[in-house]
Motif scaffolding. Structure first.
Motif, mmCIF file in Angstrom:
data_model
loop_
_atom_site.group_PDB
_atom_site.id
_atom_site.type_symbol
_atom_site.label_atom_id
_atom_site.label_comp_id
_atom_site.label_asym_id
_atom_site.label_seq_id
_atom_site.Cartn_x
_atom_site.Cartn_y
_atom_site.Cartn_z
ATOM 1 N N ARG A 4 29.399 53.871 41.554
ATOM 2 C CA ARG A 4 30.198 53.725 40.339
ATOM 3 C C ARG A 4 31.212 52.598 40.547
ATOM 4 N NH1 ARG A 4 35.169 55.396 38.521
ATOM 5 N NH2 ARG A 4 35.633 56.243 40.588
ATOM 6 N N VAL A 5 31.243 51.663 39.613
ATOM 7 C CA VAL A 5 32.186 50.551 39.685
ATOM 8 C C VAL A 5 33.059 50.568 38.434
ATOM 9 C CG1 VAL A 5 32.475 48.064 39.814
ATOM 10 C CG2 VAL A 5 30.566 49.144 41.009
ATOM 11 N N VAL A 6 34.343 50.669 38.601
ATOM 12 C CA VAL A 6 35.281 50.635 37.484
ATOM 13 C C VAL A 6 35.784 49.212 37.338
ATOM 14 C CG1 VAL A 6 37.468 51.494 36.579
ATOM 15 C CG2 VAL A 6 35.952 53.020 37.870
ATOM 16 N N GLY A 10 39.603 47.416 42.415
ATOM 17 C CA GLY A 10 39.128 46.969 43.721
ATOM 18 C C GLY A 10 38.968 48.140 44.669
ATOM 19 N N ARG A 11 38.208 47.945 45.705
ATOM 20 C CA ARG A 11 38.001 49.012 46.692
ATOM 21 C C ARG A 11 37.512 48.435 48.003
ATOM 22 N NH1 ARG A 11 32.195 51.740 45.109
ATOM 23 N NH2 ARG A 11 31.186 49.800 44.479
ATOM 24 N N GLN A 82 43.171 44.007 45.855
ATOM 25 C CA GLN A 82 44.202 44.183 44.836
ATOM 26 C C GLN A 82 43.936 43.316 43.604
ATOM 27 O OE1 GLN A 82 47.485 43.368 47.507
ATOM 28 N NE2 GLN A 82 48.061 45.545 47.580
ATOM 29 N N GLU A 83 43.097 42.292 43.770
ATOM 30 C CA GLU A 83 42.679 41.464 42.636
ATOM 31 C C GLU A 83 41.502 42.101 41.887
ATOM 32 O OE1 GLU A 83 41.765 37.654 44.233
ATOM 33 O OE2 GLU A 83 43.844 37.202 44.812
ATOM 34 N N GLY A 84 40.996 43.231 42.424
ATOM 35 C CA GLY A 84 39.909 43.929 41.752
ATOM 36 C C GLY A 84 38.549 43.753 42.382
#
Length: 285
Positions: A4-6, A10-11, A82-84
Protein backbone atom coordinates in the motif's frame (compact mmCIF):
# COMPACT_ATOMS: atom_id res chain seq x y z
CA UNK A 1 -0.56 -8.09 -3.30
CA UNK A 2 1.39 -4.88 -3.92
CA UNK A 3 2.44 -2.76 -0.93
CA UNK A 4 0.00 0.00 0.00
CA UNK A 5 1.39 3.39 -1.01
CA UNK A 6 -0.18 6.59 0.31
CA UNK A 7 0.43 9.56 -1.96
CA UNK A 8 2.96 11.90 -0.42
CA UNK A 9 3.73 9.58 2.49
CA UNK A 10 7.40 8.67 2.65
CA UNK A 11 8.64 5.51 4.31
CA UNK A 12 11.71 3.44 5.02
CA UNK A 13 11.45 -0.23 4.05
CA UNK A 14 14.02 -2.73 5.33
CA UNK A 15 13.99 -5.69 2.95
CA UNK A 16 15.59 -9.09 3.49
CA UNK A 17 17.49 -10.41 0.46
CA UNK A 18 18.46 -14.03 -0.27
CA UNK A 19 21.42 -15.37 1.70
CA UNK A 20 22.27 -17.73 -1.15
CA UNK A 21 19.40 -19.15 -3.16
CA UNK A 22 17.74 -16.55 -5.40
CA UNK A 23 14.53 -18.56 -5.18
CA UNK A 24 14.12 -17.23 -1.64
CA UNK A 25 13.47 -13.69 -2.90
CA UNK A 26 9.92 -12.75 -1.91
CA UNK A 27 7.38 -11.20 -4.32
CA UNK A 28 7.27 -8.09 -2.10
CA UNK A 29 11.05 -7.69 -2.38
CA UNK A 30 10.85 -7.96 -6.16
CA UNK A 31 7.98 -5.46 -6.37
CA UNK A 32 9.78 -2.91 -4.22
CA UNK A 33 13.08 -3.28 -6.05
CA UNK A 34 11.27 -2.16 -9.19
CA UNK A 35 9.04 0.51 -7.66
CA UNK A 36 10.96 2.18 -4.81
CA UNK A 37 12.04 5.78 -5.35
CA UNK A 38 15.46 5.01 -3.87
CA UNK A 39 17.26 1.73 -3.28
CA UNK A 40 19.96 2.10 -0.60
CA UNK A 41 22.32 -0.86 -1.01
CA UNK A 42 25.26 -2.05 1.06
CA UNK A 43 27.08 -2.98 -2.17
CA UNK A 44 25.63 -1.57 -5.40
CA UNK A 45 27.48 -4.14 -7.51
CA UNK A 46 25.94 -7.02 -5.61
CA UNK A 47 22.57 -5.32 -5.84
CA UNK A 48 22.80 -5.18 -9.63
CA UNK A 49 23.82 -8.86 -9.74
CA UNK A 50 20.79 -9.71 -7.59
CA UNK A 51 18.43 -7.70 -9.78
CA UNK A 52 19.88 -9.23 -12.94
CA UNK A 53 19.53 -12.73 -11.50
CA UNK A 54 15.89 -12.05 -10.62
CA UNK A 55 15.16 -10.57 -14.04
CA UNK A 56 14.10 -7.21 -12.61
CA UNK A 57 14.63 -3.58 -13.55
CA UNK A 58 15.27 -0.86 -10.98
CA UNK A 59 13.46 2.35 -11.91
CA UNK A 60 14.49 4.40 -8.87
CA UNK A 61 17.77 5.91 -7.81
CA UNK A 62 20.47 3.59 -6.41
CA UNK A 63 22.54 4.87 -3.49
CA UNK A 64 25.41 3.12 -1.71
CA UNK A 65 24.72 2.68 2.00
CA UNK A 66 27.44 0.85 3.92
CA UNK A 67 29.21 0.90 7.29
CA UNK A 68 31.66 3.63 6.23
CA UNK A 69 29.04 6.16 5.13
CA UNK A 70 26.05 5.03 7.18
CA UNK A 71 25.91 8.05 9.48
CA UNK A 72 26.06 10.64 6.67
CA UNK A 73 23.76 8.69 4.35
CA UNK A 74 21.15 8.25 7.08
CA UNK A 75 20.61 12.01 7.22
CA UNK A 76 20.34 12.25 3.43
CA UNK A 77 17.92 9.34 3.18
CA UNK A 78 15.75 10.70 5.98
CA UNK A 79 15.38 13.97 4.10
CA UNK A 80 14.19 12.06 1.02
CA UNK A 81 11.63 10.15 3.10
CA UNK A 82 10.35 13.39 4.56
CA UNK A 83 9.86 14.60 0.98
CA UNK A 84 7.50 11.65 0.46
CA UNK A 85 9.83 9.11 -1.16
CA UNK A 86 9.97 5.37 -0.49
CA UNK A 87 13.47 4.28 0.52
CA UNK A 88 14.20 0.57 0.16
CA UNK A 89 17.20 -0.56 2.25
CA UNK A 90 18.94 -3.81 1.31
CA UNK A 91 22.15 -5.41 2.56
CA UNK A 92 24.33 -7.93 0.75
CA UNK A 93 22.32 -10.79 2.25
CA UNK A 94 19.65 -11.23 4.89
CA UNK A 95 17.95 -8.49 6.90
CA UNK A 96 19.43 -4.96 7.04
CA UNK A 97 20.26 -3.56 10.50
CA UNK A 98 21.17 -7.05 11.81
CA UNK A 99 24.98 -7.03 11.69
CA UNK A 100 24.53 -4.85 8.57
CA UNK A 101 23.84 -1.16 7.89
CA UNK A 102 20.36 0.10 8.71
CA UNK A 103 20.21 0.74 12.44
CA UNK A 104 21.14 4.44 12.29
CA UNK A 105 18.53 5.15 9.63
CA UNK A 106 15.82 3.33 11.55
CA UNK A 107 16.75 5.14 14.77
CA UNK A 108 16.68 8.53 13.03
CA UNK A 109 13.39 7.72 11.29
CA UNK A 110 11.76 6.68 14.56
CA UNK A 111 12.94 9.89 16.24
CA UNK A 112 11.52 11.90 13.33
CA UNK A 113 8.19 10.08 13.38
CA UNK A 114 8.77 8.64 9.91
CA UNK A 115 7.09 5.37 8.89
CA UNK A 116 9.42 2.37 9.05
CA UNK A 117 8.40 -1.09 7.92
CA UNK A 118 10.03 -4.31 6.75
CA UNK A 119 9.84 -7.02 4.14
CA UNK A 120 10.78 -10.15 6.13
CA UNK A 121 12.66 -12.98 4.57
CA UNK A 122 15.92 -14.94 4.67
CA UNK A 123 18.07 -14.74 7.80
CA UNK A 124 21.43 -16.45 8.25
CA UNK A 125 21.04 -16.16 12.03
CA UNK A 126 17.71 -17.98 12.23
CA UNK A 127 18.59 -20.50 9.52
CA UNK A 128 21.81 -21.50 11.29
CA UNK A 129 20.02 -21.69 14.64
CA UNK A 130 17.28 -23.91 13.23
CA UNK A 131 19.75 -26.28 11.53
CA UNK A 132 22.21 -26.48 14.44
CA UNK A 133 20.30 -29.07 16.44
CA UNK A 134 20.84 -26.95 19.55
CA UNK A 135 18.08 -25.47 21.75
CA UNK A 136 16.14 -22.73 19.95
CA UNK A 137 13.73 -21.58 22.66
CA UNK A 138 16.16 -18.92 23.92
CA UNK A 139 19.14 -17.59 22.00
CA UNK A 140 21.41 -14.58 21.59
CA UNK A 141 23.07 -13.21 18.46
CA UNK A 142 26.66 -12.07 19.10
CA UNK A 143 27.76 -11.20 15.55
CA UNK A 144 31.51 -11.11 14.87
CA UNK A 145 33.91 -11.50 17.79
CA UNK A 146 36.79 -8.97 18.12
CA UNK A 147 39.79 -9.78 15.92
CA UNK A 148 42.42 -9.06 18.57
CA UNK A 149 43.13 -12.11 20.72
CA UNK A 150 42.91 -10.32 24.07
CA UNK A 151 39.64 -8.58 23.25
CA UNK A 152 38.20 -11.80 21.84
CA UNK A 153 39.02 -13.78 24.99
CA UNK A 154 37.59 -11.01 27.16
CA UNK A 155 34.32 -11.06 25.20
CA UNK A 156 34.09 -14.84 25.47
CA UNK A 157 34.76 -14.81 29.21
CA UNK A 158 31.82 -12.43 29.57
CA UNK A 159 29.71 -15.07 27.79
CA UNK A 160 31.09 -18.08 29.67
CA UNK A 161 28.01 -18.36 31.90
CA UNK A 162 25.49 -17.52 29.14
CA UNK A 163 22.69 -20.08 29.33
CA UNK A 164 21.13 -19.28 25.96
CA UNK A 165 22.27 -20.73 22.63
CA UNK A 166 24.70 -18.29 20.98
CA UNK A 167 25.00 -17.46 17.28
CA UNK A 168 28.17 -15.90 15.86
CA UNK A 169 29.40 -14.90 12.41
CA UNK A 170 32.98 -15.49 11.30
CA UNK A 171 35.18 -15.16 8.22
CA UNK A 172 36.54 -18.45 6.79
CA UNK A 173 40.21 -17.57 7.30
CA UNK A 174 39.62 -16.80 10.99
CA UNK A 175 37.35 -19.76 11.76
CA UNK A 176 39.98 -22.12 13.24
CA UNK A 177 41.33 -19.38 15.51
CA UNK A 178 37.83 -18.42 16.62
CA UNK A 179 36.84 -22.03 17.38
CA UNK A 180 40.06 -22.54 19.35
CA UNK A 181 39.21 -19.50 21.49
CA UNK A 182 35.66 -20.79 22.02
CA UNK A 183 37.03 -24.20 23.04
CA UNK A 184 39.52 -22.61 25.44
CA UNK A 185 36.89 -20.55 27.26
CA UNK A 186 33.77 -22.73 26.97
CA UNK A 187 35.45 -26.13 27.05
CA UNK A 188 36.21 -28.65 24.29
CA UNK A 189 33.02 -30.62 24.97
CA UNK A 190 30.59 -27.70 24.60
CA UNK A 191 28.20 -28.65 21.74
CA UNK A 192 28.32 -26.44 18.67
CA UNK A 193 27.69 -26.33 14.94
CA UNK A 194 29.47 -24.65 12.05
CA UNK A 195 27.00 -23.70 9.31
CA UNK A 196 28.47 -22.69 5.96
CA UNK A 197 27.06 -21.72 2.57
CA UNK A 198 23.48 -21.85 3.88
CA UNK A 199 20.84 -22.33 1.13
CA UNK A 200 23.61 -22.60 -1.49
CA UNK A 201 24.73 -25.59 -3.55
CA UNK A 202 27.43 -26.66 -1.10
CA UNK A 203 25.51 -26.05 2.13
CA UNK A 204 27.14 -27.85 5.03
CA UNK A 205 26.47 -28.11 8.77
CA UNK A 206 29.20 -29.67 10.92
CA UNK A 207 28.06 -30.56 14.44
CA UNK A 208 30.10 -31.70 17.43
CA UNK A 209 32.03 -30.56 20.48
CA UNK A 210 34.12 -27.41 20.09
CA UNK A 211 37.31 -29.46 20.32
CA UNK A 212 36.17 -31.65 17.42
CA UNK A 213 35.26 -28.59 15.37
CA UNK A 214 38.70 -27.07 15.95
CA UNK A 215 40.31 -30.22 14.55
CA UNK A 216 37.93 -30.17 11.57
CA UNK A 217 38.62 -26.50 10.79
CA UNK A 218 42.39 -27.02 11.02
CA UNK A 219 42.35 -30.09 8.76
CA UNK A 220 41.62 -28.22 5.54
CA UNK A 221 40.60 -24.96 3.91
CA UNK A 222 37.13 -23.74 4.87
CA UNK A 223 35.28 -21.49 2.44
CA UNK A 224 32.02 -19.59 2.21
CA UNK A 225 29.77 -17.56 4.48
CA UNK A 226 29.87 -18.98 8.01
CA UNK A 227 27.69 -18.91 11.10
CA UNK A 228 28.76 -20.66 14.30
CA UNK A 229 26.12 -21.80 16.79
CA UNK A 230 27.22 -22.71 20.33
CA UNK A 231 25.17 -24.32 23.07
CA UNK A 232 24.66 -22.34 26.27
CA UNK A 233 26.27 -23.11 29.61
CA UNK A 234 24.70 -25.92 31.59
CA UNK A 235 23.06 -25.70 34.99
CA UNK A 236 25.56 -24.43 37.58
CA UNK A 237 26.55 -27.02 40.13
CA UNK A 238 24.73 -26.71 43.44
CA UNK A 239 26.82 -25.02 46.09
CA UNK A 240 27.89 -27.37 48.93
CA UNK A 241 28.56 -26.27 52.52
CA UNK A 242 31.97 -28.01 52.37
CA UNK A 243 33.03 -25.68 49.56
CA UNK A 244 32.72 -22.60 51.81
CA UNK A 245 34.50 -23.70 54.95
CA UNK A 246 37.60 -21.70 53.98
CA UNK A 247 35.50 -18.55 53.62
CA UNK A 248 34.23 -19.01 57.18
CA UNK A 249 37.76 -19.67 58.43
CA UNK A 250 39.00 -16.48 56.77
CA UNK A 251 36.39 -14.45 58.62
CA UNK A 252 37.10 -16.05 61.98
CA UNK A 253 40.83 -15.51 61.44
CA UNK A 254 40.03 -11.82 61.13
CA UNK A 255 38.39 -11.79 64.53
CA UNK A 256 34.75 -12.60 63.72
CA UNK A 257 32.95 -15.08 65.96
CA UNK A 258 32.25 -18.47 64.40
CA UNK A 259 28.45 -18.27 64.47
CA UNK A 260 28.52 -14.77 62.98
CA UNK A 261 30.93 -15.85 60.24
CA UNK A 262 28.75 -18.84 59.41
CA UNK A 263 25.69 -16.60 59.21
CA UNK A 264 27.42 -14.16 56.84
CA UNK A 265 28.70 -16.85 54.45
CA UNK A 266 25.47 -18.83 54.54
CA UNK A 267 23.42 -15.77 53.63
CA UNK A 268 25.66 -14.71 50.73
CA UNK A 269 25.85 -18.25 49.31
CA UNK A 270 22.25 -19.28 49.91
CA UNK A 271 23.22 -22.09 52.32
CA UNK A 272 21.71 -23.54 55.45
CA UNK A 273 23.45 -22.04 58.49
CA UNK A 274 23.10 -25.33 60.37
CA UNK A 275 24.65 -27.38 57.55
CA UNK A 276 27.51 -24.91 57.06
CA UNK A 277 28.19 -24.84 60.81
CA UNK A 278 28.36 -28.65 60.88
CA UNK A 279 30.71 -28.63 57.85
CA UNK A 280 33.06 -26.23 59.64
CA UNK A 281 33.07 -28.36 62.81
CA UNK A 282 33.72 -31.51 60.74
CA UNK A 283 36.65 -29.84 58.98
CA UNK A 284 38.17 -28.86 62.34
CA UNK A 285 37.87 -32.31 63.91
Amino acid sequence: MADRVVQGEGRVVLAATPIGNLGDASPRLCELLESADVVAAEDTRRLHRLVQGLGLTITGRVISYHEHNERERAEELLELVQEGQTILVVSDAGMPAVSDPGFRLVSAAVDAGVLVTAVPGPSAVLTALALSGLPTDRFTFEGFLPRKAGERLSSLRDLSAERRTMVFFEAPHRLATMLAALSEVFGANRPAAVCRELTKTYEEVIRGGLGELVAWAESGEVRGEIAVVVGGAGEPEASRPEDHVDAVSALTAGGMRLKEAVAVVAETQGLSKRELYQAVLSARS
